[in-house]
Design an enzyme around this catalytic site. Structure first.
Site, mmCIF file in Angstrom:
data_model
loop_
_atom_site.group_PDB
_atom_site.id
_atom_site.type_symbol
_atom_site.label_atom_id
_atom_site.label_comp_id
_atom_site.label_asym_id
_atom_site.label_seq_id
_atom_site.Cartn_x
_atom_site.Cartn_y
_atom_site.Cartn_z
ATOM 1 N N LYS A 92 -6.514 -9.105 -7.448
ATOM 2 C CA LYS A 92 -7.657 -9.920 -7.865
ATOM 3 C C LYS A 92 -8.530 -9.127 -8.829
ATOM 4 C CE LYS A 92 -6.920 -13.275 -4.827
ATOM 5 N NZ LYS A 92 -6.662 -14.654 -5.205
ATOM 6 N N ASN A 98 1.328 3.135 -2.596
ATOM 7 C CA ASN A 98 0.520 4.106 -3.363
ATOM 8 C C ASN A 98 -0.621 4.639 -2.499
ATOM 9 O OD1 ASN A 98 1.309 4.482 -6.330
ATOM 10 N ND2 ASN A 98 1.564 2.278 -6.041
ATOM 11 N N GLY A 118 0.795 -1.222 0.000
ATOM 12 C CA GLY A 118 0.000 0.000 0.000
ATOM 13 C C GLY A 118 0.827 1.272 0.000
ATOM 14 N N HIS A 159 -0.461 0.708 -13.197
ATOM 15 C CA HIS A 159 0.371 -0.408 -13.660
ATOM 16 C C HIS A 159 1.793 0.116 -13.883
ATOM 17 C CE1 HIS A 159 1.042 -4.354 -15.442
ATOM 18 N NE2 HIS A 159 1.786 -3.737 -16.352
ATOM 19 N N ASN A 193 -6.873 1.860 -12.092
ATOM 20 C CA ASN A 193 -5.771 0.989 -11.673
ATOM 21 C C ASN A 193 -4.458 1.630 -12.097
ATOM 22 O OD1 ASN A 193 -4.488 -1.405 -10.659
ATOM 23 N ND2 ASN A 193 -4.213 -2.080 -12.772
ATOM 24 N N GLU A 240 5.253 6.302 -9.541
ATOM 25 C CA GLU A 240 3.833 5.968 -9.378
ATOM 26 C C GLU A 240 3.187 6.834 -8.304
ATOM 27 O OE1 GLU A 240 2.567 1.858 -8.897
ATOM 28 O OE2 GLU A 240 4.409 1.202 -9.847
#
Ligand code: GRF
Length: 207
Positions: free
Chosen positions: A93, A16, A14, A111, A109, A181
């Site tokens: 998931k 981010n 976690g 990546h 999301n 990120e």
């Protein structure tokens, strides 16, 4: 300036999530982290959320063995906390169909590569950076995209480049990308907040 309620879903460390929480506390990001969900009961993401007094839930195949019940529980947790935008931050998931439908066009999301390259079910964590190095890329990056039913294929919202440096190992490259990120998720969410980026499913209220 619009501010929105975020639901953050994370499986592991976690970092981010932590960067997003820090940006909301400093005022850099006009958003309210309203709930954190993890499929991993022992995740750092859940303890980070709890230490910030953010409602945090472990919801997984362990708590809800039936996939439909798990989907419903995740949806209810998000809805109960009036979430407007869902942020996946290392969620390992797939989300269920009810949650995907309810929040269509407002699930993001992040990546650690320049999608559509180096994405898909098997491309996560170190594997992404191993593949980038093995291909001899000089540039990699970060992609923020909308979440759909498949891994890493939803419409791209924002991308930024990160250099691959001479002598990089998976660890050095992974660290450089992860640092980028953190800033890039915050920058992109702020652009959503100020209207520079408009999500197709966004229902951001003026507060
Ligand atoms: C990040 O590299 C993100 O791109 C990927 O999962 C990782 C999560 O890292 N989807 P953290 O848990 O936020 O530290």
């Amino acid at each position: 300036m619009a501010s929105f309620r975020l639901g953050i879903i994370a499986s592991h460390g976690g970092s981010n999530l932590q960067a997003i929480i820090a940006a909301t506390k400093s005022g850099e990001l006009h958003a309210i982290p309203s709930v954190v969900i993890s499929n991993n009961g022992g995740s750092l993401a859940l303890s980070r959320a709890r230490s910030e007094d953010i409602p945090a839930y472990h919801l997984s195949g362990k708590t809800h063995p039936e996939p439909e019940a798990l989907d419903e529980a995740i949806l209810q947790a998000l809805v109960t906390h009036d979430v407007e935008i869902v942020v996946l931050a290392g969620h390992m998931k797939k989300l269920g169909p009810k949650t995907l439908r309810h929040f269509a066009g407002r699930i993001l999301n992040i990546h650690p590569a320049l999608l559509p390259k180096y994405g898909g079910q098997e491309m996560y964590g170190r594997r992404v950076h191993e593949a980038v190095l093995a291909a001899g890329e000089r540039t990699t990056g970060v992609t923020i995209h909308l979440v759909t039913a498949d891994y890493d294929t939803g419409p791209i919202i924002a991308q930024c480049e990160v250099p691959v440096c001479e002598g990089d190992t998976v660890d050095t490259l992974a660290e450089r990308v992860l640092q980028r990120e953190h800033a890039f998720y915050v920058e992109t969410l702020q652009k959503i907040s100020d209207g520079t980026i408009v999500l197709p499913g966004a229902m951001v209220k003026e507060r």
